[in-house]
Design a protein around this motif. Structure first.
Motif, short mmCIF file in Angstrom:
data_model
loop_
_atom_site.label_atom_id
_atom_site.label_comp_id
_atom_site.label_asym_id
_atom_site.label_seq_id
_atom_site.Cartn_x
_atom_site.Cartn_y
_atom_site.Cartn_z
N UNK A 136 7.34 7.49 11.13
CA UNK A 136 6.23 8.20 11.74
C UNK A 136 6.43 8.35 13.24
N UNK A 137 5.86 9.38 13.77
CA UNK A 137 5.86 9.61 15.21
C UNK A 137 4.43 9.86 15.66
N UNK A 138 4.21 9.64 16.94
CA UNK A 138 2.92 9.99 17.51
C UNK A 138 1.85 8.94 17.28
N UNK A 139 0.62 9.34 17.46
CA UNK A 139 -0.52 8.43 17.38
C UNK A 139 -0.87 8.11 15.94
N UNK A 140 -1.62 7.02 15.77
CA UNK A 140 -2.02 6.62 14.42
C UNK A 140 -3.50 6.26 14.38
N UNK A 141 -4.31 7.05 15.06
CA UNK A 141 -5.74 6.83 15.05
C UNK A 141 -6.45 8.16 15.22
N UNK A 142 -7.72 8.15 14.90
CA UNK A 142 -8.53 9.37 14.99
C UNK A 142 -9.93 8.99 15.45
N UNK A 143 -10.52 9.75 16.41
CA UNK A 143 -9.94 10.93 17.07
C UNK A 143 -8.94 10.52 18.14
N UNK A 144 -8.08 11.46 18.53
CA UNK A 144 -7.14 11.21 19.62
C UNK A 144 -6.93 12.50 20.40
N UNK A 145 -6.48 12.34 21.63
CA UNK A 145 -6.10 13.50 22.44
C UNK A 145 -4.61 13.48 22.74
N UNK A 146 -4.02 12.26 22.73
CA UNK A 146 -2.61 12.14 23.08
C UNK A 146 -1.71 12.76 22.02
N UNK A 203 0.79 -1.24 0.00
CA UNK A 203 0.00 0.00 0.00
C UNK A 203 0.82 1.29 0.00
N UNK A 204 2.14 1.20 0.04
CA UNK A 204 2.95 2.42 0.14
C UNK A 204 3.49 2.89 -1.21
N UNK A 205 2.86 2.47 -2.31
CA UNK A 205 3.35 2.85 -3.63
C UNK A 205 3.25 4.35 -3.88
N UNK A 206 2.41 5.06 -3.13
CA UNK A 206 2.31 6.51 -3.32
C UNK A 206 3.55 7.23 -2.83
N UNK A 207 4.44 6.53 -2.11
CA UNK A 207 5.70 7.14 -1.66
C UNK A 207 6.80 7.05 -2.71
N UNK A 208 6.58 6.27 -3.78
CA UNK A 208 7.53 6.24 -4.89
C UNK A 208 7.56 7.65 -5.50
N UNK A 209 8.74 8.21 -5.78
CA UNK A 209 8.81 9.62 -6.20
C UNK A 209 7.86 10.01 -7.32
N UNK A 210 7.69 9.18 -8.36
CA UNK A 210 6.83 9.57 -9.47
C UNK A 210 5.37 9.62 -9.05
N UNK A 211 5.00 8.93 -7.98
CA UNK A 211 3.62 8.92 -7.50
C UNK A 211 3.39 9.87 -6.34
N UNK A 212 4.45 10.44 -5.81
CA UNK A 212 4.34 11.23 -4.59
C UNK A 212 3.67 12.58 -4.86
N UNK A 213 2.63 12.93 -4.13
CA UNK A 213 1.99 14.23 -4.32
C UNK A 213 2.92 15.37 -3.91
N UNK A 260 -3.25 8.49 8.99
CA UNK A 260 -3.03 7.59 10.12
C UNK A 260 -2.62 6.20 9.65
N UNK A 261 -2.28 6.08 8.37
CA UNK A 261 -1.85 4.79 7.83
C UNK A 261 -0.38 4.57 8.17
N UNK A 262 -0.03 3.35 8.57
CA UNK A 262 1.33 3.04 8.99
C UNK A 262 1.77 1.71 8.38
N UNK A 263 3.05 1.46 8.49
CA UNK A 263 3.64 0.15 8.24
C UNK A 263 3.39 -0.32 6.80
N UNK A 264 3.37 -1.64 6.60
CA UNK A 264 3.22 -2.20 5.26
C UNK A 264 4.56 -2.31 4.54
N UNK A 265 4.56 -3.10 3.46
CA UNK A 265 5.77 -3.26 2.67
C UNK A 265 6.28 -1.92 2.15
N UNK A 266 7.58 -1.74 2.21
CA UNK A 266 8.28 -0.59 1.62
C UNK A 266 7.88 0.74 2.24
#
Length: 697
Positions: free
Chosen positions: A396-406, A368-378, A385-391
């Protein structure tokens, strides 16, 4: 003006310097990469050789699955610039400011064949554009036909299985002349409109730069007030719409299977940048049902006579990729990549594509991280809040869910006044049912409209294409069934095809006779007559009038043409006065199918008959048969006249040029004047001259 995509690109390059010594993937410097580590000079390779293991392992895994369709492609970077604000009908930010240039990447492709197939096959061409807008990436994923073969995406696997190589022998590669496709076509009349386009010369474009593009589907524009407008997208090339002919397309596959890919690359490298105008057909929502076809039917067009095109901007491609795999092969398009101001309709084929494209990228690009390939990168900021996965390349830092207060509530949702994406509000209801609307049922009127919009020469090419394709179908019942379907489009078409493939002509029956749409014919899409980037071959050899050849080259080059001196051998030829003339290409390595025009200067291929050489004779004959401009000067005029039909007029004396159906001659033996160059350029700018009589032999 700064180009945000170029800035992103430069930053990526900074992390990948070209200089310095060779290293492993871990940055360990390598001083030897020709021999494996072995026990003795002739002993076994040792597994402790980590450099050998890494190098071979990386090689074994460097291929990724190719696209199931559109595998063969070429791409380029550029920019899009609107002519004026389009706020009246869309809130899309990149369509508001005429001074703003939005970076783009465009990929052109064939559909059926694998990556190793040829460019010039008879096929649909993909025309996909990725806009790197300030609001996120927008992908306009289209073709060079405005219609598609099927109406509902559930048929897409069946259609692709039918059009691809036959499963028992994987033949034919990159072609549609085989039983399974035509079996499908003969049983699915909704394919007929696109089949008519496929059998026309639209399916063998002269170059990507001379090819239209279409969004195919009906989309929606949505303005700031939430009002929707149906929209069809059209790309129109500045150079006009031009094609090869079938004979050329077949020979080009052998002479240069990369014909279209090379053309795009070479012209951009030469600083001659391709340009298209983006036009839209706009239909108010209240007029959705005002036509005798359904706007949601991807097998239909809106004739431009009913809804004229409105030009809204232009696109220029001005930079080639640095690495084919990293950019052209890994670029990921998705019809559901839209931005605020552009929305979908209930087109059942579009809905399927919105699912299928994403699903495909997950497999091809490893997760799912193909959007990080330079030609696809916005170029727009990405906060999810998406994390991990191949490639995963981000830390990332901090929380990975919504809503959050932390995490301080970040990333926060857009407030109501922020230009976030919002789907058009509309009411949708109905029973769950597997049934198509009756408004999708007419499969013959628009194919008939296409046929009746063609000029005589275009119709003949369509008949010839059907005869070729169906002539390679082994199952006679498939040939017969296809001809029967064609008879519902036009009896004359069906009878002409039947005569060429050995089946009985169908009985005459009532067929639709809609008004033609002139915009569909090549005759009305020639462009402005410019000869920019047109390829001109000048046939030369020892004894040629070098000054004359150079004078014509200078005059044509000044108008943007690319002129090459072609001789029987490489190197130089000796002109009539002893002056050396540099040769660009040797005659055995080229053919007239690679050029748009041919010139025989005085002396031509020698001081005698310039067409005595068999290769030169074939070159000129094929150029004539393919309707291309032919020029001759001085002593070459009588030799050319001996080849041409008597009804083609050539110059006999004097310095004035004579132009007759694309054959331009001047008997003056000295350097030609402006009149000849002007007449020859005009003949080249017309692209083809189909009103010529046949050659004598």
């Amino acid at each position: 003006m700064a180009d945000p995509k170029q800035e992103q690109r430069d930053a990526f390059r900074a992390d990948d310097p070209a200089g310095g010594p060779l290293t492993t993937d871990q940055g360990v410097t390598v001083d030897h990469t020709d021999d494996s580590l072995t026990a003795g000079e002739r002993g076994p390779t040792l597994m402790e050789d980590f450099h050998f293991r890494e190098k071979l392992t990386r090689f074994d895994h460097e291929r990724i699955p190719e696209r199931v369709v559109h595998a063969r492609g070429a791409g380029a970077y550029g920019y899009f610039q609107p002519y004026e604000s389009c706020a009246e009908f869309t809130r899309a930010a990149f369509l508001q400011d005429p001074s703003e240039r939005t970076p783009v990447f465009v990929r052109f492709s064939t559909v059926q064949g694998p990556r190793g197939s040829a460019d010039t096959v008879r096929d649909v061409r993909g025309f996909a554009t990725k806009f790197y807008t300030s609001e996120g990436n927008y992908d306009l994923v289209g073709n060079n036909f405005p219609v598609f073969f099927i109406q509902d995406g559930i048929k897409f696997p069946d259609f692709v299985h039918a059009v691809k190589m036959e499963p028992h022998n994987e033949i034919p590669t990159g072609a549609s002349a085989h039983d399974t496709l035509w079996d499908f076509v003969s049983l699915q009349p909704e394919t007929l409109h696109t089949i008519m386009w496929l059998m026309s010369d639209r399916a063998i474009p002269r170059s990507y730069r001379m090819m239209q593009g279409f969004g195919v589907h009906t989309f929606r524009f949505v303005n700031a007030q939430g009002r929707g407008t149906f929209v069809k997208f059209h790309w129109k090339p500045k150079l006009g719409v031009h094609s090869l002919v079938w004979d050329e397309a077949q020979e080009a596959q052998g002479r240069d299977p990369d014909f279209n890919r090379r053309d795009l690359w070479d012209t951009i490298e030469a600083g001659i940048y391709p340009e298209w105008e983006l036009g839209v057909q706009l239909v108010p929502e209240e007029d959705e049902h005002s036509f005798d076809f359904d706007l949601l039917d991807a097998t239909k067009i809106i004739p431009e006579e009913l809804v004229p095109l409105r030009p809204i901007g232009r696109m220029v491609l001005n930079r080639n990729p640095d690495n084919f795999f990293a950019e052209t092969e890994q670029v990921a398009f998705h019809t559901a990549n839209v931005v605020p101001g552009i929305d979908f309709t209930n087109d059942p084929l579009l809905q399927a594509r919105n699912f299928s494209y994403l699903d495909t990228q997950l497999l091809r690009l490893g997760g799912p991280n193909f959007a990080q390939i330079p030609v696809n990168r916005p170029v727009a900021p990405v906060r999810t809040n998406q994390r991990d996965g191949f490639h995963q390349s981000k830390i990332h830092r901090g929380t990975n869910y919504s809503p959050n207060s932390l995490g301080g509530g970040c990333p926060a949702l857009a407030d109501p006044d922020t230009p976030a994406f919002r789907h058009l509000t509309e009411r949708v209801d109905g029973h769950k049912i597997r049934k198509r609307s009756p408004s999708f049922d007419d499969h013959y009127t628009q194919p008939a409209m296409f046929w009746h919009s063609m000029s005589d020469w275009e119709k003949q090419h369509i008949v010839d294409a059907f005869r070729f394709e169906l002539g390679k179908v082994n199952a006679m019942q498939v040939r017969e069934r296809t001809v029967e379907q064609l008879s519902r489009v036009d009896h004359g078409l069906a009878s002409a095809v039947a005569e060429g493939i050995g089946v009985a002509p169908p009985p005459r029956q009532e067929t639709p006779r809609p008004a033609p749409s002139p915009a569909l014919s090549f005759e009305n899409n020639k462009g402005d007559g410019s000869i920019t980037t047109r390829m001109v071959a000048v046939l030369v050899s020892d004894g040629v009038d070098a000054g004359q050849a150079e004078a014509v080259r200078g005059a044509l080059t000044a108008q943007g043409a690319i002129v090459e001196m072609i001789a029987p051998r490489d190197g130089e030829v000796a002109g009539a006065g002893g002056a050396a003339l540099a040769v660009d290409r040797a005659l055995p390595t080229v053919a007239s199918v690679l050029y748009d025009a041919v010139l025989l200067p005085s002396g031509g291929l020698g001081s005698g008959d310039p067409l005595a050489d068999d290769a030169a004779l074939r070159f000129v004959e094929n150029a004539y048969r393919h309707g291309k401009a032919i020029g001759a000067l001085g002593a070459s005029v009588p030799a050319l006249a001996g080849l041409l039909p008597e009804t083609v007029t050539v110059a006999s004396n004097g310095g004035d040029p004579v132009a007759d159906r694309g054959v331009v001659t001047c008997a003056e033996p000295t350097a030609p004047g402006e009149g000849f160059a002007r007449a020859f350029a005009e003949a080249i700018g017309a692209h083809r001259h189909w009103d010529r009589p046949s050659l004598r032999r």
